[in-house]
Design a protein around this motif. Structure first.
Motif, PDB file in Angstrom:
ATOM      1  N   GLN A  55       0.807  -1.586   0.237  1.00  0.00           N
ATOM      2  CA  GLN A  55       0.448   0.083   0.502  1.00  0.00           C
ATOM      3  C   GLN A  55       0.961   1.468  -0.109  1.00  0.00           C
ATOM      4  OE1 GLN A  55      -1.445  -1.725   3.442  1.00  0.00           O
ATOM      5  NE2 GLN A  55      -3.899  -2.023   2.578  1.00  0.00           N
ATOM      6  N   LEU A  56       0.910   2.138  -1.128  1.00  0.00           N
ATOM      7  CA  LEU A  56       2.113   3.360  -1.112  1.00  0.00           C
ATOM      8  C   LEU A  56       0.844   4.293  -0.802  1.00  0.00           C
ATOM      9  CD1 LEU A  56       3.103   1.582  -4.582  1.00  0.00           C
ATOM     10  CD2 LEU A  56       3.773   1.971  -2.209  1.00  0.00           C
ATOM     11  N   GLY A  57       1.905   5.149  -0.668  1.00  0.00           N
ATOM     12  CA  GLY A  57       0.790   7.075  -0.979  1.00  0.00           C
ATOM     13  C   GLY A  57       1.316   7.817  -1.161  1.00  0.00           C
ATOM     14  N   GLY A  58       0.945   9.243  -1.307  1.00  0.00           N
ATOM     15  CA  GLY A  58       1.819   9.923  -1.577  1.00  0.00           C
ATOM     16  C   GLY A  58       0.456  11.049  -2.108  1.00  0.00           C
ATOM     17  N   THR A  59       1.453  12.594  -2.011  1.00  0.00           N
ATOM     18  CA  THR A  59       1.032  13.506  -2.587  1.00  0.00           C
ATOM     19  C   THR A  59       0.087  14.004  -3.759  1.00  0.00           C
ATOM     20  OG1 THR A  59       2.545  15.436  -2.718  1.00  0.00           O
ATOM     21  CG2 THR A  59       1.425  14.970  -0.668  1.00  0.00           C
ATOM     22  N   ASN A  60      -0.864  14.936  -4.268  1.00  0.00           N
ATOM     23  CA  ASN A  60      -0.983  14.276  -6.088  1.00  0.00           C
ATOM     24  C   ASN A  60       0.332  14.672  -6.571  1.00  0.00           C
ATOM     25  OD1 ASN A  60      -1.676  16.025  -8.328  1.00  0.00           O
ATOM     26  ND2 ASN A  60      -3.982  14.473  -8.255  1.00  0.00           N
ATOM     27  N   PHE A  61       0.945  15.298  -6.425  1.00  0.00           N
ATOM     28  CA  PHE A  61       2.366  15.666  -7.618  1.00  0.00           C
ATOM     29  C   PHE A  61       3.707  14.231  -6.733  1.00  0.00           C
ATOM     30  CE2 PHE A  61       6.676  17.462  -7.440  1.00  0.00           C
ATOM     31  CZ  PHE A  61       6.888  17.107  -8.701  1.00  0.00           C
ATOM     32  N   PHE A  62       3.910  13.655  -6.056  1.00  0.00           N
ATOM     33  CA  PHE A  62       4.333  12.810  -5.963  1.00  0.00           C
ATOM     34  C   PHE A  62       3.633  11.802  -6.042  1.00  0.00           C
ATOM     35  CE2 PHE A  62       6.086  15.126  -2.074  1.00  0.00           C
ATOM     36  CZ  PHE A  62       7.210  15.177  -2.746  1.00  0.00           C
ATOM     37  N   ALA A  63       2.439  11.079  -6.575  1.00  0.00           N
ATOM     38  CA  ALA A  63       2.005  10.089  -6.893  1.00  0.00           C
ATOM     39  C   ALA A  63       1.886  10.008  -8.333  1.00  0.00           C
ATOM     40  CB  ALA A  63       0.140  10.184  -6.235  1.00  0.00           C
ATOM     41  N   SER A  64       1.713  11.398  -9.520  1.00  0.00           N
ATOM     42  CA  SER A  64       1.683  11.471 -10.229  1.00  0.00           C
ATOM     43  C   SER A  64       3.269  11.313 -11.242  1.00  0.00           C
ATOM     44  CB  SER A  64       1.129  12.665 -11.305  1.00  0.00           C
ATOM     45  OG  SER A  64      -0.599  12.795 -10.305  1.00  0.00           O
ATOM     46  N   CYS A  65       4.305  12.739 -10.105  1.00  0.00           N
ATOM     47  CA  CYS A  65       5.001  11.677 -11.066  1.00  0.00           C
ATOM     48  C   CYS A  65       6.412  11.227 -10.857  1.00  0.00           C
ATOM     49  CB  CYS A  65       6.060  13.620 -10.523  1.00  0.00           C
ATOM     50  SG  CYS A  65       5.091  14.946 -11.496  1.00  0.00           S
ATOM     51  N   PHE A  66       6.183  10.268  -9.467  1.00  0.00           N
ATOM     52  CA  PHE A  66       7.282   9.660  -9.276  1.00  0.00           C
ATOM     53  C   PHE A  66       6.798   8.521  -8.545  1.00  0.00           C
ATOM     54  CE2 PHE A  66       9.014  13.204  -7.432  1.00  0.00           C
ATOM     55  CZ  PHE A  66      10.122  13.468  -8.044  1.00  0.00           C
ATOM     56  N   LEU A  67       5.286   8.478  -8.715  1.00  0.00           N
ATOM     57  CA  LEU A  67       5.216   6.496  -8.411  1.00  0.00           C
ATOM     58  C   LEU A  67       4.843   6.451  -9.318  1.00  0.00           C
ATOM     59  CD1 LEU A  67       2.708   6.761  -5.472  1.00  0.00           C
ATOM     60  CD2 LEU A  67       4.868   5.396  -5.279  1.00  0.00           C
ATOM     61  N   PRO A  68       4.528   6.458 -10.449  1.00  0.00           N
ATOM     62  CA  PRO A  68       4.263   5.280 -11.547  1.00  0.00           C
ATOM     63  C   PRO A  68       5.373   5.532 -12.020  1.00  0.00           C
ATOM     64  CG  PRO A  68       2.893   7.449 -12.076  1.00  0.00           C
ATOM     65  CD  PRO A  68       4.200   8.065 -10.789  1.00  0.00           C
ATOM     66  N   PRO A  69       6.468   5.572 -12.186  1.00  0.00           N
ATOM     67  CA  PRO A  69       8.389   4.837 -13.248  1.00  0.00           C
ATOM     68  C   PRO A  69       8.323   3.595 -11.658  1.00  0.00           C
ATOM     69  CG  PRO A  69       8.223   6.786 -12.567  1.00  0.00           C
ATOM     70  CD  PRO A  69       7.245   7.022 -12.486  1.00  0.00           C
ATOM     71  N   MET A  70       8.142   3.952 -10.751  1.00  0.00           N
ATOM     72  CA  MET A  70       8.705   3.007  -9.316  1.00  0.00           C
ATOM     73  C   MET A  70       7.799   1.396  -8.934  1.00  0.00           C
ATOM     74  SD  MET A  70       8.475   5.737  -5.939  1.00  0.00           S
ATOM     75  CE  MET A  70      10.391   6.579  -5.777  1.00  0.00           C
ATOM     76  N   ILE A  71       6.582   2.017  -9.645  1.00  0.00           N
ATOM     77  CA  ILE A  71       5.704   0.678  -9.826  1.00  0.00           C
ATOM     78  C   ILE A  71       5.623  -0.123 -10.799  1.00  0.00           C
ATOM     79  CG2 ILE A  71       3.012   0.094  -9.982  1.00  0.00           C
ATOM     80  CD1 ILE A  71       2.127   2.621  -8.714  1.00  0.00           C
ATOM     81  N   GLU A  72       6.311   0.527 -12.351  1.00  0.00           N
ATOM     82  CA  GLU A  72       6.373  -0.005 -13.352  1.00  0.00           C
ATOM     83  C   GLU A  72       7.763  -0.580 -12.786  1.00  0.00           C
ATOM     84  OE1 GLU A  72       6.490  -1.799 -16.888  1.00  0.00           O
ATOM     85  OE2 GLU A  72       4.966  -1.002 -15.747  1.00  0.00           O
ATOM     86  N   ALA A  73       8.515  -0.052 -12.602  1.00  0.00           N
ATOM     87  CA  ALA A  73      10.381  -0.449 -11.692  1.00  0.00           C
ATOM     88  C   ALA A  73       9.833  -2.098 -10.816  1.00  0.00           C
ATOM     89  CB  ALA A  73      11.478  -0.252 -11.174  1.00  0.00           C
TER      90      ALA A  73
END
Length: 316
Positions: free
Chosen positions: A92-110
């Motif tokens: 279960q991951l969390g972030g503000t809108n900016f971090f969730a949009s900009c950083f989490l996608p490539p992290m999740i993909e990797a």
């Protein structure tokens, strides 16, 4: 255990009706289940004379015991998932809108490329709520920046971005600073990171309207410090909730704002804004993955951290 889940939901929502909606049950069924638990306990759990609902002394003891039971169940499930060798489990991951949009996608993909059978979920909220959810173990890992309680959380830095003053290109004040102005292309080339690039005097924009993120955001605290360090109180036209909203509002000419070079690089090409370097300790912010300091750290959590560090290594 259903009764305990129902009681806990009522406590979280501070309302029987809100808890019933969350649980997708009727309010009478929920109330009956809670009354059954209270009868077995021999004491009321909730003080129903208050609004919102408050816990009685017995209720506080019950909720504390419930949280211990939930943690034990979660740790047992995590341990069993680990024994399965990351072939199952959740993260279960969390972030503000900016971090969730900009950083989490490539992290999740990797991470998912390595561990495709781990089920992932993402929660977006403000920093205060995210850290609260980390405390209660509703979240395993969050992406954030700024201040946190080091006794409760451990932070793993992985990236540094830089805050820029962003001003609508149509504003006449830009004509005063031709040597300081930068375009999006300059940011892409890293011109703002070069020592020879001068930093604009922020105080010169004292009469300019600003768009500022509201309380609860790391950028609110940093903006406030930037203004304090430059000795003036800004003219705030709008308080906003999201960095992307500030970006789009500034593009429309509604005011100057503070944006990060990460957002500028990811934004679509445009000439509506000009950017200025800021010389201040608050203008560089470390972005980190935060986990709860105490508690069982699963292989999935550790795997996500390791794959994220590998992804961003050398990019700050």
């Amino acid at each position: 255990m259903q009764g305990m889940d129902y009681v806990y939901a009522v406590w979280q929502e501070k309302s029987f009706s809100a808890a019933a909606r969350k649980l997708f049950v009727s309010q009478p069924a929920l109330s009956a289940s809670v009354r059954k638990v209270e009868k077995e306990l021999g004491l009321p759990i909730f003080d129903r004379s208050t609004s919102p609902l408050q816990l009685t002394d017995a209720g506080r003891a019950y909720i504390e015991a419930a949280e211990r039971i939930f943690r034990i169940k979660k740790d047992l499930k995590s341990y069993c998932d680990d024994l399965a060798g990351l072939e199952s489990g959740t993260l279960q991951l969390g972030g503000t809108n900016f971090f969730a949009s900009c950083f989490l996608p490539p992290m999740i993909e990797a991470f998912s490329q390595r561990h495709p059978h781990i089920a992932l979920s993402v929660t977006e909220s403000d920093s205060a709520d995210l850290f609260n959810k980390l405390t209660t173990e509703e979240l395993d890992i969050i992406v954030d920046s700024g201040i946190y309680d080091e006794t409760l959380f451990e932070a793993v830095p992985f990236y540094q971005d830089h805050i820029l003053l962003s001003v609508p290109a149509s504003y006449p004040i830009n004509e005063k600073f031709p040597a300081y102005r930068m375009t999006r292309q300059d940011i892409l080339m890293g011109r703002h990171l070069r020592p020879q690039m001068p930093a604009v005097p922020l105080a010169a924009f004292e009469e300019t309207d600003f768009l500022i993120l509201g309380k609860g955001n790391d950028m609110y605290r940093r903006s406030k410090k930037l203004f304090q360090h430059n000795g003036f109180t800004p003219c705030v036209r709008l308080y906003l909730n999201q960095l992307m909203t500030a970006y789009h509002m500034a593009r429309q000419g509604l005011g100057a704002t503070f944006l990060t070079d990460t957002l500028v690089r990811l934004s679509a090409p445009n000439e509506a804004l000009v950017y200025y370097k800021l010389e201040d300790e608050e203008a560089a912010r470390q972005i980190f993955l935060a986990v709860k300091r105490r508690g069982y750290r699963t292989k999935a959590m550790q795997g996500f951290i390791e794959s994220s560090l590998a992804l961003y290594r050398g990019e700050d």
